[in-house]
Design an enzyme around this catalytic site. Structure first.
Site, PDB file in Angstrom:
ATOM      1  CG  HIS A  72      -2.421  -0.713   1.713  1.00 26.97           C
ATOM      2  ND1 HIS A  72      -3.300  -0.527   1.810  1.00 26.97           N
ATOM      3  CD2 HIS A  72      -2.860  -2.149   0.339  1.00 26.97           C
ATOM      4  CE1 HIS A  72      -4.621  -1.777   1.406  1.00 26.97           C
ATOM      5  NE2 HIS A  72      -3.373  -2.256   0.524  1.00 26.97           N
ATOM      6  CE1 TYR A 200      -6.439   4.008  10.729  1.00 30.26           C
ATOM      7  CE2 TYR A 200      -5.192   4.383   8.385  1.00 30.26           C
ATOM      8  CZ  TYR A 200      -5.596   3.374   9.586  1.00 30.26           C
ATOM      9  OH  TYR A 200      -4.574   2.814   9.739  1.00 30.26           O
ATOM     10  N   PRO A 292      -5.022   0.575  18.677  1.00 33.28           N
ATOM     11  CG  PRO A 292      -6.328  -0.008  18.102  1.00 33.28           C
ATOM     12  CD  PRO A 292      -6.033   0.489  19.217  1.00 33.28           C
ATOM     13  CE  LYS A 296       3.464   3.749  12.873  1.00 29.20           C
ATOM     14  NZ  LYS A 296       4.458   3.043  12.241  1.00 29.20           N
ATOM     15  CE1 TYR A 384      -1.672   4.462   8.906  1.00 28.45           C
ATOM     16  CE2 TYR A 384      -0.022   3.097   8.014  1.00 28.45           C
ATOM     17  CZ  TYR A 384      -1.441   3.479   7.973  1.00 28.45           C
ATOM     18  OH  TYR A 384      -2.279   2.699   8.155  1.00 28.45           O
TER      19      TYR A 384
END
Length: 389
Positions: A72, A200, A292, A296, A384
């Site tokens: 991704h 998200y 979550p 991580k 990220y």
């Protein structure tokens, strides 16, 4: 029984450490309180940083991951019906890999079994003894039979509720914790994902996440009350609530179906210091927990494994204790950065019971700043995809 490294905990952190040590000719024994099937039945996140990918490659366990995982290059963030993309490739040149934690664990179990690695399942009454001396050992029972492992070092990879952290005296150990006033209701369904990248979502009804495992297996989450139980939510109620929290265009495309797993996870931030006491080292959830949001947990455990594996390798191959002595400081420096990112990302996306109108306006302003500012997007992308070890 004698070994060089006794590893308490047969989840991905303990397995990865054991396999990496095996590749370098360092002996270890894993103690796991559950069965293999139980460990593989845990449903966890599936976003892998490149640091973890490289460790799996070094461990000789990356073939299926590369064949079946999905790379991704970005992620989507929505608020209301607005949505924007954080481009990992543009800002960092680095993707993340979508590959379930269960599959990572399965690959590591297969590798340890193929190599004849020693794993004791269904162990009970584990006691860590003399960790602050040069002769540590571990006592435990299997099927009522008392056993003992003498070792050079002990790696505590046994999670938040394990015995390893508790073996460090309270006079030495300091703990930091934040409990979040909500949980995540997660559903796994045999349906195609609503989008090929993760979404998200910040909505006035609460947070939502659209994730995936593969082309026909999706993982969705919605923020819920800590007093809820999975039984309170029918599949129909879950899908309807998810649709209310994501942009209409995606809600209209959502393919629903029966859930094959449904659970609620509370959210907390937790760190214990130090992560080393004598010859006992803490790894992963035994030392720290992250919400979550941002995935991580497993990745931060992998960074611990990286530091500990290289410290032990340096000790056995070069006779140096530099890595061992610096393990806790190095691991914690990265842990706190991961904690910061997870806390910030959670604050950006969730609704909190004590949020005033001003707080909600600030949250939207933060989202719009992220949407419009290249430097902010680059900072988020760097966190990220994973900060360097």
């Amino acid at each position: 029984m004698k070994t060089q490294v006794a590893i308490i905990g047969g989840g991905p952190a303990g397995l990865l450490l054991s396999q990496l040590l095996h590749v370098r000719g360092i002996d270890s024994v894993i103690l796991e309180r559950k069965t293999r099937d139980y460990v593989l039945g845990r449903i966890r996140a599936g976003v892998l940083e490149q640091g973890l990918v490289r460790l799996m490659e070094e461990a000789g366990c990356a073939e299926r991951m590369h064949a079946e995982g999905y790379s991704h290059d970005g992620a989507l963030i929505s608020y209301g019906d607005e949505m924007f993309r954080i481009d990992f490739a543009e800002h960092t040149g680095t993707p993340v890999l979508i590959y379930g934690q269960t599959e990572v664990t399965r690959d590591l179990y297969d590798a340890r079994e193929k190599a004849g690695g020693k794993i004791e399942f269904e162990v009970e009454d584990v006691e860590i003894r003399d960790a602050d001396t040069d002769q540590p050992h571990v006592l435990y029972t299997v099927g009522g039979e008392a056993r003992r492992i003498e070792c050079d070092f002990i790696a505590g990879c046994d999670g938040f509720h394990g015995v390893s952290r508790q073996a460090i005296p309270l006079s030495v150990r300091r703990e930091y914790e934040k409990i979040y006033p909500f949980g995540w209701l997660g559903v796994l369904s045999e349906t195609p994902p609503v989008n090929h990248e993760l979404i998200y979502a910040n909505s006035e009804r609460g947070f939502a996440l659209c994730s995936m495992r593969n082309e026909n297996l999706s993982r969705y989450y919605i923020q819920c009350s800590l007093s809820d139980s999975p039984a309170d939510w029918t599949d129909e109620a879950f899908w309807e609530e998810l649709k209310r929290r994501i942009p209409k265009a995606q809600a209209d495309q959502l393919v629903t179906g029966p859930s094959i797993e449904k659970s609620i996870a509370p959210l907390r931030s937790f760190v214990t210091e130090p992560m080393r006491w004598g010859r006992l080292f803490l790894c992963g959830d035994a030392a720290h927990i992250v919400p979550p949001t941002g995935a991580k947990g497993l990745n931060t455990a992998a960074s611990d494994v990286h530091y500990l594996y290289n410290a032990l390798r340096d000790y056995y191959e070069n006779g140096s204790e530099t890595g061992i002595d610096g393990y806790s400081q190095k691991a914690l420096a990265r842990v706190w950065k991961a904690e910061r990112f997870s806390w910030w990302f959670s604050s950006l996306l969730h609704r909190y019971p004590d949020q005033a109108a001003f707080d909600l306006k600030m949250q939207i302003a933060d989202l719009e700043f992220l949407r419009s500012n290249t430097a902010a997007q680059k900072a988020m992308a760097e966190n990220y995809v994973g900060l360097p070890y």
